[in-house]
Enzyme design. Structure first.
Site, PDB file in Angstrom:
ATOM      1  N   GLY A  30       0.779  -0.947   0.011  1.00  0.00           N
ATOM      2  CA  GLY A  30      -0.001   0.109  -0.067  1.00  0.00           C
ATOM      3  C   GLY A  30       0.921   1.225   0.280  1.00  0.00           C
ATOM      4  O   GLY A  30       2.074   1.242  -0.486  1.00  0.00           O
ATOM      5  N   CYS A  31       0.425   2.089   0.661  1.00  0.00           N
ATOM      6  CA  CYS A  31       1.168   3.481   0.752  1.00  0.00           C
ATOM      7  C   CYS A  31       2.651   3.439   1.236  1.00  0.00           C
ATOM      8  O   CYS A  31       2.774   2.767   2.123  1.00  0.00           O
ATOM      9  CB  CYS A  31       0.156   4.535   1.722  1.00  0.00           C
ATOM     10  SG  CYS A  31       1.265   6.111   2.134  1.00  0.00           S
ATOM     11  N   PHE A  32       3.452   3.890   0.413  1.00  0.00           N
ATOM     12  CA  PHE A  32       4.843   3.331   0.639  1.00  0.00           C
ATOM     13  C   PHE A  32       5.394   4.333   1.649  1.00  0.00           C
ATOM     14  O   PHE A  32       6.182   4.108   2.204  1.00  0.00           O
ATOM     15  CB  PHE A  32       5.790   3.681  -0.663  1.00  0.00           C
ATOM     16  CG  PHE A  32       5.748   4.844  -1.629  1.00  0.00           C
ATOM     17  CD1 PHE A  32       5.028   5.997  -1.145  1.00  0.00           C
ATOM     18  CD2 PHE A  32       5.823   4.787  -3.101  1.00  0.00           C
ATOM     19  CE1 PHE A  32       4.970   7.139  -2.234  1.00  0.00           C
ATOM     20  CE2 PHE A  32       5.630   5.780  -3.837  1.00  0.00           C
ATOM     21  CZ  PHE A  32       5.193   6.853  -3.283  1.00  0.00           C
TER      22      PHE A  32
END
Length: 200
Positions: A30-32
């Site tokens: 998901g969101c890095f």
């Protein structure tokens, strides 16, 4: 001349030794922004880099990836010293920081660009990744949808994304809380452990 040659040989040997002390691992969760902190805190990790991989577009931008047009996933590349931290340990941290049960989404972010994935750099990494995925499925007693695929070219994200949690701690904390990431992780894995320490 002999002294110069000897010096060059020493430098070459040092370079080879340093290269052998560094290995790479690539994970998508998901969101890095949220995947850098748990790896950064590990002894033996030299660096984490947010970026894009697993897609078809050359030199993608954040706008292209986030729109789901490139096939890439948001990912982190971890450079580490395998003498201090093993790939198996990195996998353990990876699993504890993702939702392995939801396809093409992580928490509030939806789309294949937010899929969970392990991008392996060699046969040993592939084998360990598959073994760990099977162990997670047994533990959770549910199908694990996390992808395992050979690593392809990794494109570093724009500079403002790197170490976002350090550069913008308030915005990062608000995003993480608003996305419900920690609540979902606790529902899957139980109360936050040392694997997620420093992730919030």
């Amino acid at each position: 001349m002999r002294a110069i040659i000897a010096g060059l040989l020493v430098l070459a040997a040092v370079g080879i030794a340093e290269a052998q002390e560094r290995a790479r691992a690539t994970f998508a969760g998901g969101c890095f922004w949220c995947m850098e902190p748990p790896f950064d805190k590990l002894d033996g990790v030299f660096s984490t880099t947010s970026g894009y991989t697993g897609g078809r577009t050359e030199n993608p931008t954040y706008e292209q990836v986030s729109a789901g047009r490139t096939g890439h996933a948001e990912a982190v590349e971890v450079v580490y010293d395998p003498r201090k931290v093993t790939y198996a340990q990195l996998l353990e941290v990876f699993w504890r920081n993702i939702d392995p049960l939801t396809a093409d989404a992580q928490f509030c972010d939806v789309g294949s660009q937010y899929r969970s994935a392990i991008f392996t750099h060699d046969e040993t990494q592939r084998r360990l990744a598959e073994e760990s995925r099977a162990a997670v499925a047994r533990r959770l007693q549910k199908p694990v949808v996390t992808e395992i695929a050979p690593a392809s070219r990794f494109w570093p994200a724009e500079e403002y994304h790197q170490d976002y949690y350090k550069k913008n701690p308030l915005r990062y904390s608000l995003y993480r809380a608003g996305c419900g990431r920690d609540q979902r992780l606790e529902a899957i894995w139980g109360p936050a452990s040392k694997d997620r320490a420093g992730a919030r």
